[in-house]
Design an enzyme around this catalytic site. Structure first.
Site, PDB file in Angstrom:
ATOM      1  N   LYS A 140       0.832  -1.199   0.000  1.00  0.00           N
ATOM      2  CA  LYS A 140       0.000   0.000   0.000  1.00  0.00           C
ATOM      3  C   LYS A 140       0.871   1.254   0.000  1.00  0.00           C
ATOM      4  O   LYS A 140       0.683   2.160  -0.828  1.00  0.00           O
ATOM      5  CB  LYS A 140      -0.919   0.008   1.220  1.00  0.00           C
ATOM      6  CG  LYS A 140      -1.837   1.228   1.278  1.00  0.00           C
ATOM      7  CD  LYS A 140      -2.687   1.217   2.547  1.00  0.00           C
ATOM      8  CE  LYS A 140      -1.860   1.587   3.765  1.00  0.00           C
ATOM      9  NZ  LYS A 140      -2.692   1.768   4.970  1.00  0.00           N
ATOM     10  N   ASP A 158      -6.303   0.942   0.703  1.00  0.00           N
ATOM     11  CA  ASP A 158      -6.411   1.238   2.132  1.00  0.00           C
ATOM     12  C   ASP A 158      -7.801   0.830   2.605  1.00  0.00           C
ATOM     13  O   ASP A 158      -8.558   0.194   1.870  1.00  0.00           O
ATOM     14  CB  ASP A 158      -6.121   2.715   2.405  1.00  0.00           C
ATOM     15  CG  ASP A 158      -7.206   3.652   1.890  1.00  0.00           C
ATOM     16  OD1 ASP A 158      -8.135   3.189   1.194  1.00  0.00           O
ATOM     17  OD2 ASP A 158      -7.127   4.862   2.196  1.00  0.00           O
TER      18      ASP A 158
END
Length: 251
Positions: A140, A158
């Site tokens: 991420k 996320d």
């Protein structure tokens, strides 16, 4: 036939969405989000890959607004990875304490910066397989840095992104890496970075985790989950965290 039996019969008549139909609907939702949030971008303040990487590490369990309050003093004190690598841990912790979990974040920042200095000559690497080797950096974080600091398309999964793509019916997967790959198959690679920002913007401003503002959602007609949130337009509008018509800017 009883009402219950009729309901079951009606459900069985509903044809599952084909992959082609899913792609068309997903891309239409993205076009709508692009109109609502034309200026969507990373909401962390940064000037180079090092600053962005540092800010993203600090953003774990914290808000971008909170991180942006801390980073000016942090970057003034440690303007380069080499400066951060040589930081006194206690002094570093004191600077980043407002972002929370400062002990672990300090360890990640020190490990990251020392690795950047020792393994990459002091320059944050611009490849996914190298970024994820840095302490405190997962896919991420790496995708945020690649997309916004290096211009390399990436999908940032996320909590907002994962929640919304499941509500949109784009995927039912939970694992972030599997979600990343599944959504990547629905969109051209060139759209991945802005797709991430616009979905995240929508998650922060309209499609909240606990009480989405469905009655004021600009893409409700395309969303299979539109009945889970507040339906009344006036009450829903009160839940919005942005001013419609102003580029999705937060209140």
């Amino acid at each position: 036939m009883t009402r219950a039996a009729a309901d079951v019969s009606d459900v069985t008549k509903v044809k599952p969405e084909t992959h082609t139909a899913l792609v068309r609907r997903a891309r239409k939702i993205y076009r709508e989000l692009s109109d609502v949030y034309p200026y969507a971008k990373c909401e962390l303040d940064f000037e180079d890959p090092y600053q962005l990487l540092t800010a993203v590490i600090l953003s774990a369990q914290s808000t971008d607004v909170g991180v942006n309050k801390v980073t000016p003093a942090l970057f003034k004190r440690y303007p380069t990875p080499a400066d951060l690598a040589a930081a006194d841990p206690e002094e570093l912790e004191a600077l980043i304490k407002p972002t929370g979990f400062f002990h672990n974040k300090a360890k990640s920042l020190l490990g990251m910066s020392r690795s950047v200095v020792s393994d990459y000559g002091g320059a944050v690497p611009g490849k996914l397989n190298e970024l994820v080797k840095l302490p405190g950096v997962g896919r991420k974080t790496a995708n945020v840095v690649l997309g916004d600091a290096f211009g390399v398309p990436g999908i940032t999964v996320d909590t907002h992104f994962g929640r919304l793509v499941r509500r949109f019916g784009w995927t039912s997967l939970e694992d972030p890496v599997k979600v990343e790959h599944a959504i990547g198959e629905l969109f051209p690679r060139k759209d991945w970075t802005l797709l991430s920002h616009r979905v995240i913007y929508h998650g922060r401003r309209v499609c909240h985790a606990k009480k989405p503002a469905c009655g004021a959602c600009p893409i409700a007609k395309l969303c299979p989950s539109r009945g889970i949130g507040e339906q009344d337009p006036v009450k829903a509008a009160a839940l919005l965290k942005y001013k419609p018509g102003e580029g999705g800017l937060p209140l």
